[in-house]
Design an enzyme around this catalytic site. Structure first.
Site, PDB file in Angstrom:
ATOM      1  N   ASN A  73       0.845  -1.192   0.000  1.00 53.69           N
ATOM      2  CA  ASN A  73       0.000   0.000   0.000  1.00 53.69           C
ATOM      3  C   ASN A  73       0.885   1.249   0.000  1.00 53.69           C
ATOM      4  O   ASN A  73       2.119   1.146   0.048  1.00 53.69           O
ATOM      5  CB  ASN A  73      -0.927  -0.032   1.218  1.00 53.69           C
TER       6      ASN A  73
ATOM      7  N   CYS B 237       1.976   3.481   2.083  1.00 54.51           N
ATOM      8  CA  CYS B 237       2.995   3.722   3.129  1.00 54.51           C
ATOM      9  C   CYS B 237       3.914   2.543   3.376  1.00 54.51           C
ATOM     10  O   CYS B 237       4.794   2.597   4.245  1.00 54.51           O
ATOM     11  CB  CYS B 237       2.299   4.137   4.418  1.00 54.51           C
ATOM     12  N   GLY B 238       3.714   1.451   2.648  1.00 54.13           N
ATOM     13  CA  GLY B 238       4.667   0.358   2.644  1.00 54.13           C
ATOM     14  C   GLY B 238       4.492  -0.704   3.693  1.00 54.13           C
ATOM     15  O   GLY B 238       5.200  -1.717   3.689  1.00 54.13           O
ATOM     16  N   GLU B 239       3.523  -0.534   4.609  1.00 51.59           N
ATOM     17  CA  GLU B 239       3.423  -1.489   5.712  1.00 51.59           C
ATOM     18  C   GLU B 239       2.522  -2.686   5.392  1.00 51.59           C
ATOM     19  O   GLU B 239       2.500  -3.644   6.161  1.00 51.59           O
ATOM     20  CB  GLU B 239       2.905  -0.791   6.979  1.00 51.59           C
TER      21      GLU B 239
END
Length: 784
Positions: A293, A295-297
């Site tokens: 997604n 923000c990478g989390e």
């Protein structure tokens, strides 16, 4: 908490809703502002139709209804009350779309999505359409562009030339800019490219110009093979995704260093360790994970979405009976943490059933895997209550202890749901099956909690406190100092609170250089920039050990940090088994989300509810008697527009004059207004790229041209003329502004269009510049 001229004030609403101490919900002024602006139901005039308490009840009641899918006699009222209590107490909050949309017509409840982008025009523009639908509903999207053939590669169906992934990223960026997520959440994208894609070097540099791709975060997908080669200084192979054949070789260390250098410059690209992500893929039989997604989390499969929520750790501590001895007076309330964790898992699993999905493919994949992402916020606040410095081994131990507990209890709750409701449909055995089959393919994620942490009144995610105090100006010139409530509480308890001291702290946001602070306080109240980057990574790694998905964490660097400093952190993240890294060097972009202290008199920090820098009174720079510049002729739907861009004595854009053919009337007056306002911005110190960004893309009813050379309006023409000017100066003068130097042969009406055109929009072949126009061998011409 706001302090005005030595008077402490508390406000809980901006529209007449007042909440007393100890009642639900106990909200800060900033929280209420955020809720009223973005979350609460509004009437046709934009006035809130519900209170925050109404919103909490709306959300709890709606999500509780999912229990009826599994038990027609379920006690919905009891479940709704349980959900209401954990939300209204601010002990748990779901992601923003759930708060906004649950129980309303839209009913889109997920925050993050990943869409596939295959190597065909149909797939690319189908993804653009789906992106628009998702952004309109309040979600963010992630993409891997690694399947697209590289620039310059052959297009078999037309015998043309591919324009490559970067050119198509701009299409997604423009679509996002247009949608703006219906005014509730700004569009956000993640763009990922594998490090073995032939266009990786272009991708690394694609955000070098801060005016480009502003709706994208970008990350390079790093493989284990690449990292091993980088550490050894060896070459690695580039693979053409069209035919899976080797398409060149690069030195891995050189590529790694280029990634690091760009991240040092402006924060992009980040990196994701894609092999590690797929190592923990709970459903490899369903597909390979290619993207995350925004923000990478949250790594996700194509067409998968995930709903997130966070436990407020600031409220998961209890008084041991000796609150006057900070560090000995509080302890973690494990019983409460277990209860909130299990209720949150129940809540998030229900969200999957109550969700209204943007497209059928997403519904099928999401219901098939039933991923949820339970994380935390308020971790820094918890440490302060416990008397533990963030940058200490005790803090790392606490992080592991807390997250391992949440993961264990969360999986217990998922197993119980599986017994009652069945395992997720795509279940084929799970790496998380120790102790029994699970209901959800994943349970835990550490997400950023920028907005919901404002609502909860706690620190964001697992981040340290950004600033302990900051100053803002309000009406009538009054000056308010906003102080972190925990710091204010301790300052009052220890007897060193004063308005003058708080103003000193607000000047930098930190206690680092402040005298008259008792021993031990500085160690506990450390801020993001008091902590070395290595400690940021260590904390991320501590949480990652017990997180199913990934961890959102920004590694803050001071402005004076070197490229080598960033490289060391990237290598440390790799050694400590992180799944990705995002870094940011202070002031490396013209505009940043949070500003600490008062480094310039014209800039003051704003309340956390609105984290954009707020400019106070700016005096435009006076015009000298003589200026030098250049005039660009632009073809518009209203006639030929002549845009003159003049420089100041330093050789920087200073003012803009416009003259439009024989149009007269409204067109002439509007063009004059555009020039005046743009000049005012430039003379007031606004960066030229920002002026261009505001004017670019505005459309009218008489556009001219096609493709990248299309002029959509007079303001768009001015923006393109300025863009040409900026790029010309950078290219010809080597990024050095030299007043009045314009080699006549270089200033032609379509120079910038040649640089931007690339591939033909009709056939994909390479465009050529001939006879003052960009043309294609297929017959297409920018000149009509």
């Amino acid at each position: 908490m706001a302090i005005e001229n030595n008077i402490v004030t508390e406000k809980y609403s901006t529209s007449g809703h007042k909440y007393e101490h100890g009642a639900y919900p106990r909200l800060s002024e900033n929280a209420v502002k955020v809720l009223e602006k973005r979350y609460l139901k509004k009437d046709v005039n934009g006035k809130p139709m519900e209170t925050p308490d109404d919103m909490f009840k709306r959300v709890a009641g709606n999500i509780a209804k999912a229990d009826l899918n599994y038990n027609k006699k379920a006690e919905i009222k009891i479940t709704a009350d349980e959900f209401y209590n954990i939300i209204a107490s601010l002990e748990f909050l779901p992601n923003s779309p759930t708060l906004m949309n649950a129980g309303r017509e839209l009913q889109q409840l997920s925050a993050c999505f990943v869409l596939p982008v295959d190597d065909s025009m149909d797939s690319i523009f189908e993804a653009v359409k789906h992106t628009a639908l998702i952004h309109k509903s309040g979600g963010g999207t992630g993409f891997s562009f690694s399947r697209l053939r590289p620039s310059g590669d052959m297009v078999g169906s037309t015998s043309g030339i591919s324009s490559g992934p970067i050119s198509f990223m701009t299409v997604f960026d423009s679509a996002t800019e247009a949608i703006k997520q219906g005014g509730t959440r700004r569009g956000a994208n993640m763009g990922i490219l594998r490090v073995d894609h032939p266009d990786i070097l272009s991708f690394i540099r694609c955000k070098e110009d801060n005016s480009k791709l502003n709706n994208f975060n970008i990350s390079a997908a790093i493989t284990e093979r690449f990292m091993e080669a980088a550490l050894k200084g060896e070459e690695y192979e580039l693979i053409n995704p069209r035919d899976k054949k080797v398409d060149g070789r690069l030195n891995a260390r050189d590529v790694f260093n280029k990634i690091v250098a760009m991240a040092w410059k402006n924060g992009d690209p980040g990196i994701v360790f894609i092999d590690r992500i797929n190592r923990d893929n709970p459903t490899p039989h369903v597909g390979e994970i290619e993207s995350t997604n925004p923000c990478g989390e949250q790594p996700l499969l194509s067409y998968e979405s995930c709903n997130l929520g966070s436990v407020n750790l600031a409220k998961m501590v209890k008084d041991k009976g000796h609150p006057e001895k900070r560090g000995q007076g509080y302890e973690i309330d494990w019983e409460r943490l277990e209860y909130i964790t299990k209720k949150a898992v129940h809540f998030l699993d229900n969200v999957i059933d109550m969700n209204k999905y943007p497209i059928p493919q997403i519904e099928k994949m999401t219901r098939g895997n039933r991923k949820i992402g339970l994380g935390v916020m308020g971790f820094a606040d918890m440490l302060i209550r416990l008397g533990i410095p963030y940058n200490s081994q005790d803090a790392l131990d606490t992080a592991e202890e807390v997250m391992s507990f949440i993961q264990a209890k969360g999986r217990d709750a998922s197993r119980k749901l599986a017994e009652q409701r069945g395992v997720f449909p795509n279940y084929n055995g799970s790496i998380y099956d120790t102790g029994g089959k699970v209901r959800n393919a994943t349970v835990t994620t550490i997400a950023p909690t920028g907005t919901i942490s404002i609502i909860a009144g706690c620190s964001s995610g697992i981040e340290p406190i950004f600033a302990l105090a900051f100053t803002r100006n309000v009406l009538d010139g009054a000056e308010l100092v906003d102080v972190n409530p925990l710091f204010e509480e301790v300052a009052n308890e220890r007897g060193f609170f004063s308005y003058e001291l708080m103003k000193k702290v607000a000047a930098t946001g930190s206690l680092h250089d402040i005298e008259d602070i008792p021993d031990g306080i500085k160690d506990i109240f450390v801020t993001a920039h008091d902590i070395t980057p290595e400690w940021h990574i260590k904390m991320q790694a501590a949480f990652q050990k017990y997180t199913d998905n990934a961890v959102s964490k920004t590694v803050n660097f001071p402005n004076e940090a070197t490229v080598e400093d960033v490289a060391k952190v990237y290598q440390l993240a790799y050694r400590l088994n992180c799944k990705g890294v995002t870094v940011y060097r202070d002031e490396s972009r013209e505009v940043q989300v949070l500003n600490k202290g008062q480094k310039q008199q014209s800039i003051v920090s704003t309340p956390i509810a609105d984290t954009r820098p707020l400019t106070t009174v700016l005096t435009p720079k006076p015009r000298g008697e003589i200026t030098f510049g250049a005039t660009r002729k632009m073809k518009t739907g209203c006639g030929n527009l002549y845009v003159t861009i003049n420089e100041d004595e330093e050789g920087k854009p200073f003012e803009i004059f416009t003259q439009i053919g024989k149009a007269g009337g409204c067109a002439a007056s509007q063009c004059e207004a555009i020039g005046r306002l743009a000049s005012l911005a430039l003379r007031s110190g606004i960066q030229p790229d920002e002026v261009v960004k505001q004017m670019r893309g505005i459309s009218c009813h008489i556009p001219v041209g096609y493709g990248n050379g299309k002029i959509q309006s007079c303001s768009d023409a001015v923006a393109k003329a300025m863009d040409w000017y900026i790029n010309y100066k950078k290219q010809v003068q080597g990024k050095t502004w030299i007043k009045g130097q314009y080699p006549a042969a270089a200033i032609q009406s379509s120079d910038v269009d040649v640089f931007a055109r690339g591939a033909c929009p009709d056939c994909g072949a390479q465009m050529q510049y001939e006879e003052g126009c960009a043309k294609c061998i297929c017959g297409y011409s920018d000149c009509g």
